[in-house]
Enzyme design. Sequence first.
Site, mmCIF file in Angstrom:
data_model
loop_
_atom_site.group_PDB
_atom_site.id
_atom_site.type_symbol
_atom_site.label_atom_id
_atom_site.label_comp_id
_atom_site.label_asym_id
_atom_site.label_seq_id
_atom_site.Cartn_x
_atom_site.Cartn_y
_atom_site.Cartn_z
ATOM 1 N N LYS A 163 0.855 -1.203 0.000
ATOM 2 C CA LYS A 163 0.000 0.000 0.000
ATOM 3 C C LYS A 163 0.881 1.239 0.000
ATOM 4 O O LYS A 163 1.889 1.291 0.712
ATOM 5 C CB LYS A 163 -0.892 -0.015 1.245
ATOM 6 C CG LYS A 163 -1.851 1.171 1.337
ATOM 7 C CD LYS A 163 -2.737 1.069 2.577
ATOM 8 C CE LYS A 163 -3.751 2.201 2.610
ATOM 9 N NZ LYS A 163 -4.730 2.048 3.707
ATOM 10 N N SER A 182 -10.140 -0.620 6.684
ATOM 11 C CA SER A 182 -9.464 -0.417 5.398
ATOM 12 C C SER A 182 -8.783 -1.646 4.814
ATOM 13 O O SER A 182 -8.353 -1.620 3.671
ATOM 14 C CB SER A 182 -8.442 0.713 5.514
ATOM 15 O OG SER A 182 -9.117 1.948 5.530
ATOM 16 N N SER A 217 -9.845 1.799 2.625
ATOM 17 C CA SER A 217 -8.944 2.588 1.812
ATOM 18 C C SER A 217 -7.905 1.758 1.054
ATOM 19 O O SER A 217 -7.398 2.203 0.023
ATOM 20 C CB SER A 217 -8.228 3.603 2.698
ATOM 21 O OG SER A 217 -7.366 2.959 3.607
#
Lengths: 101, 467
Positions: free
Chosen positions: B76, B175, B151
């Site tokens: 990420k 997330s 997210s």
Amino acid sequence: MISKEQVQAIAELSRISLTSEESERMARELDSILEYFAVLAEADTEGVEPMTHAVLTGSDPREDVAEPEDPERVERMIKAMPETERRYLRVPGVLERMKHD
Amino acid sequence: MIEATITELQEALRARKVSARELAKESLDSMERQEGNLHAFLARTPELAFESAERADQMLAQGNAPPLCGIPCAIKDAILVEGVLCTAGSLMLENYTAPYDATVVRLLREQGAVMVGKTNTDEFGMGASTENSAFGATRNPRDPERVPGGSSGGSAAAVAAAECVFALGEDTGGSIRLPAGFCGVVGLRPTYGTVSRHGVISLASSFDQVGPFARTCRDAEIVYEAIAHKDPKEATSAERPASKKSFGLKGLRIGAPKEYFTEGLSSVVEQGIRSALGKLEGAGAVIVEVELPNVKYGLAAYYVINTSEASANLARYDGLRYGLHTPASTIKEMYEQNRSSGFGDEVKRRIILGTFALSAGYYEAYYLKAQKVRTLLRQDFERAFASVDVIAGPVSPVLPFKLGERSSDPLAMYLVDIYTVPVNLAGLPGLTIPAAEADGLPIGMQLVGPQFSEPLLFGVGKAFESL
């Protein structure tokens, strides 16, 4: 619940500038969120201790000893700074400005 | 081969049926084919990938390869990889190159894992769809009209589309679990403190936790074991207790929280979860209804604390030391210029909301009250775990929604997190597993256990997969 003027004042404290339309929209959006937050008032928290963190056993700080960093890495970090003078970070004056405010 | 599991790839790599270099190439080719549609990645790192693949092949040749050696993975873009851009999905950090590795990245490097790129995220992790990324949304591989969740939507999509084998994400309020559910993959939010946050861009420090995405529970477990280590560089990191115990479904007590099956839950999701619970029951588990009475305050408490912590955490982005920088004559002007043009709408909204919630006259009604509710929620879970081993329920109240469907209403976006945030408030681990499907879309089930119960969660997940 929250006025456009309040939003503008808080935005300034957070060092974010908003146009007049942006503050108006933000006030509307925050209003509906704060209306949702009102449910918290119904929770019976009489005598309840606040939980400030997810680690309940306390944190485990290391010894306060400076460890040498890879000098190349340090150079790269300095190089990444927007404005420098010699090896220092250069920023606009702070104290000087306060005299005039 | 890129669609195989880590265990299968380990065997193939050790038997020299495939090389780490070939796997890296396969991963990059898969990205090349699919990225035009998906946009799961913000940056591809072929040089880094081939460099680490070469090293992995050497480790394999020496015969002492750790479990993740040679396995292609994605990170990420809120987790620092030395020498690679790290944007957190924000214009503020558009040109920011990470000066060092996050501890989790260092651990993956030491195992010889092959990092192929940095994945898309809502700006600073603030969102449930990746639509808040300053660099454009990611699309759901199962249906490109729909969001992948957020997210960490880029990581979930990359794993679901077999652009890589596993990925790291970060879960502040759901997330990891939400995008795993939306994309039909496995995702773990570990117990708070088990994975180091050193080198991870903070959203809300008392909730943030890094965890894995993978296509099977065993794969996710292998990654979790690689990254869950106490870190002297992180004061809240904890030693996870060793566990060699195996878990079966027979007699296992699974709690279904009453509050997770009420209004707001879409009927297709409810049906999917109920049928998954039925399967577990058929395999010998005992399903019991449990009560988490304070869950109804969870979302409000979570967003008060999230925005409060975020407003403080994001104060560091002033453009002085790094990040977006525009010259100005006074320091106040400079701050305002940098922050106003560097942050997107949702980030500004949360900073302002958090500053408001912490301000004199409102602190007690919002921040302090939310922290007390947090205690009540933790006690709810403790009471529940006195009578059940694990809690199971939906990850999200709805199926993956269409791009644009919720992006104009911030509260509607927050409501997607309603079942995930209680876990973050209590600091517990939560595992998303693909549980069912409806209209060709995946439905994720969330398994929640007491602190440090990851081995149990993986045990239940693996048993469910084999049903």
